[in-house]
Design an enzyme around this catalytic site. Structure first.
Site, PDB file in Angstrom:
ATOM      1  N   HIS A 144      38.894  42.909  34.158  1.00  0.00           N
ATOM      2  CA  HIS A 144      38.879  41.792  33.211  1.00  0.00           C
ATOM      3  C   HIS A 144      37.449  41.449  32.844  1.00  0.00           C
ATOM      4  O   HIS A 144      36.526  41.605  33.651  1.00  0.00           O
ATOM      5  CB  HIS A 144      39.572  40.559  33.812  1.00  0.00           C
ATOM      6  CG  HIS A 144      39.060  40.147  35.153  1.00  0.00           C
ATOM      7  ND1 HIS A 144      39.412  40.790  36.316  1.00  0.00           N
ATOM      8  CD2 HIS A 144      38.198  39.159  35.521  1.00  0.00           C
ATOM      9  CE1 HIS A 144      38.803  40.209  37.338  1.00  0.00           C
ATOM     10  NE2 HIS A 144      38.056  39.223  36.884  1.00  0.00           N
TER      11      HIS A 144
ATOM     12  N   ASN B 193      32.800  41.375  36.728  1.00  0.00           N
ATOM     13  CA  ASN B 193      32.352  41.522  38.102  1.00  0.00           C
ATOM     14  C   ASN B 193      33.028  42.747  38.695  1.00  0.00           C
ATOM     15  O   ASN B 193      34.233  42.931  38.528  1.00  0.00           O
ATOM     16  CB  ASN B 193      32.729  40.275  38.910  1.00  0.00           C
ATOM     17  CG  ASN B 193      32.059  39.012  38.382  1.00  0.00           C
ATOM     18  OD1 ASN B 193      30.882  39.038  38.031  1.00  0.00           O
ATOM     19  ND2 ASN B 193      32.799  37.915  38.306  1.00  0.00           N
TER      20      ASN B 193
ATOM     21  N   VAL C 215      39.894  39.307  41.533  1.00  0.00           N
ATOM     22  CA  VAL C 215      41.182  39.845  41.066  1.00  0.00           C
ATOM     23  C   VAL C 215      40.958  41.299  40.675  1.00  0.00           C
ATOM     24  O   VAL C 215      40.096  41.587  39.822  1.00  0.00           O
ATOM     25  CB  VAL C 215      41.734  39.035  39.870  1.00  0.00           C
ATOM     26  CG1 VAL C 215      43.045  39.659  39.381  1.00  0.00           C
ATOM     27  CG2 VAL C 215      41.946  37.577  40.254  1.00  0.00           C
TER      28      VAL C 215
ATOM     29  N   HIS D 172      35.089  38.317  31.442  1.00  0.00           N
ATOM     30  CA  HIS D 172      34.965  36.879  31.229  1.00  0.00           C
ATOM     31  C   HIS D 172      34.209  36.669  29.921  1.00  0.00           C
ATOM     32  O   HIS D 172      33.069  37.144  29.782  1.00  0.00           O
ATOM     33  CB  HIS D 172      34.155  36.223  32.353  1.00  0.00           C
ATOM     34  CG  HIS D 172      34.750  36.353  33.722  1.00  0.00           C
ATOM     35  ND1 HIS D 172      35.368  35.298  34.364  1.00  0.00           N
ATOM     36  CD2 HIS D 172      34.808  37.399  34.598  1.00  0.00           C
ATOM     37  CE1 HIS D 172      35.777  35.683  35.568  1.00  0.00           C
ATOM     38  NE2 HIS D 172      35.440  36.959  35.732  1.00  0.00           N
TER      39      HIS D 172
ATOM     40  N   ASP E 113      40.929  31.063  31.436  1.00  0.00           N
ATOM     41  CA  ASP E 113      40.720  31.078  32.885  1.00  0.00           C
ATOM     42  C   ASP E 113      41.248  29.776  33.481  1.00  0.00           C
ATOM     43  O   ASP E 113      41.054  28.690  32.925  1.00  0.00           O
ATOM     44  CB  ASP E 113      39.230  31.246  33.211  1.00  0.00           C
ATOM     45  CG  ASP E 113      39.000  31.665  34.642  1.00  0.00           C
ATOM     46  OD1 ASP E 113      38.575  32.802  34.886  1.00  0.00           O
ATOM     47  OD2 ASP E 113      39.264  30.829  35.555  1.00  0.00           O
ATOM     48  N   ILE E 114      41.921  29.887  34.628  1.00  0.00           N
ATOM     49  CA  ILE E 114      42.546  28.715  35.259  1.00  0.00           C
ATOM     50  C   ILE E 114      41.492  27.762  35.840  1.00  0.00           C
ATOM     51  O   ILE E 114      41.775  26.575  36.034  1.00  0.00           O
ATOM     52  CB  ILE E 114      43.542  29.174  36.363  1.00  0.00           C
ATOM     53  CG1 ILE E 114      44.575  28.096  36.635  1.00  0.00           C
ATOM     54  CG2 ILE E 114      42.822  29.600  37.630  1.00  0.00           C
ATOM     55  CD1 ILE E 114      45.758  28.594  37.451  1.00  0.00           C
TER      56      ILE E 114
HETATM   57  P1  AMP Z   1      36.741  37.511  39.129  1.00  0.00           P
HETATM   58  O1  AMP Z   1      36.305  36.607  40.239  1.00  0.00           O
HETATM   59  O2  AMP Z   1      35.610  38.073  38.308  1.00  0.00           O
HETATM   60  O3  AMP Z   1      37.664  38.590  39.651  1.00  0.00           O
HETATM   61  O4  AMP Z   1      37.552  36.622  38.115  1.00  0.00           O
HETATM   62  C1  AMP Z   1      38.858  36.243  38.360  1.00  0.00           C
HETATM   63  C2  AMP Z   1      39.111  35.031  37.522  1.00  0.00           C
HETATM   64  O5  AMP Z   1      40.509  34.836  37.429  1.00  0.00           O
HETATM   65  C3  AMP Z   1      38.530  33.732  38.075  1.00  0.00           C
HETATM   66  O6  AMP Z   1      37.620  33.178  37.135  1.00  0.00           O
HETATM   67  C4  AMP Z   1      39.749  32.846  38.290  1.00  0.00           C
HETATM   68  O7  AMP Z   1      39.515  31.495  37.989  1.00  0.00           O
HETATM   69  C5  AMP Z   1      40.757  33.464  37.349  1.00  0.00           C
HETATM   70  N1  AMP Z   1      42.147  33.273  37.695  1.00  0.00           N
HETATM   71  C6  AMP Z   1      42.739  33.449  38.893  1.00  0.00           C
HETATM   72  N2  AMP Z   1      44.060  33.193  38.819  1.00  0.00           N
HETATM   73  C7  AMP Z   1      44.315  32.866  37.529  1.00  0.00           C
HETATM   74  C8  AMP Z   1      45.488  32.502  36.815  1.00  0.00           C
HETATM   75  N3  AMP Z   1      46.692  32.426  37.410  1.00  0.00           N
HETATM   76  N4  AMP Z   1      45.370  32.224  35.500  1.00  0.00           N
HETATM   77  C9  AMP Z   1      44.176  32.272  34.894  1.00  0.00           C
HETATM   78  N5  AMP Z   1      43.024  32.635  35.508  1.00  0.00           N
HETATM   79  C10 AMP Z   1      43.098  32.916  36.809  1.00  0.00           C
END
Ligand code: AMP
Length: 114
Positions: free
Chosen positions: A100, A87, A96, A102, A30-31
């Site tokens: 996915h 989520n 996103v 976590h 995760d970024i």
């Molecule tokens: P969610 O809020 O459950 O949809 O999780 C989306 C996750 O994607 C968040 O924890 C972000 O930090 C992560 N995220 C967004 N953009 C990127 C990226 N380019 N590379 C890695 N993780 C990302």
């Protein structure tokens, strides 16, 4: 799906810190990590949310759980404990819209998550 961030990450069009890849799954750091270990595990198939999985996705979802367990073990989290969560929709924290999970570990988590 061309415009999906996680489809682009899975295809390599957008760089990521890859943890695992096979024909069906991609896992990456995760970024914005919320724990010492924070890995996102995704199916390569574009599924927007948990609302969109079908009976036909059942075997794939099972394999995703097995993969999550394997990555957790490889990171030494099997004994320490970890959290695996998805989520679903904005009120639950989804930002996103590509399914996915976590995988988080390395610290103590509270319950309920808030
Ligand atoms: P969610 O809020 O459950 O949809 O999780 C989306 C996750 O994607 C968040 O924890 C972000 O930090 C992560 N995220 C967004 N953009 C990127 C990226 N380019 N590379 C890695 N993780 C990302």
């Amino acid at each position: 799906m061309q415009e999906c961030l996680f489809c682009k990450i899975a295809s390599g069009a957008i760089p990521s810190k890859k943890v695992y890849e096979d024909a069906d799954f991609f896992a990456f750091e995760d970024i914005a990590p919320q724990a010492p270990t924070h890995i996102l595990i995704i199916p390569k198939k574009h599924i927007p949310t948990l609302n969109d999985i079908t009976e036909a996705d059942g075997p794939m979802m099972g394999r995703l759980m097995v993969l999550a367990s394997k990555i957790a073990r490889e990171r030494g989290l099997d004994a320490k404990g970890f959290r695996l969560l998805a989520n679903c929709l904005e009120p639950a924290g989804q930002s996103v819209f590509h399914l996915h999970f976590h995988l988080m570990g390395g610290r103590v988590f509270r319950w309920p998550p808030g």
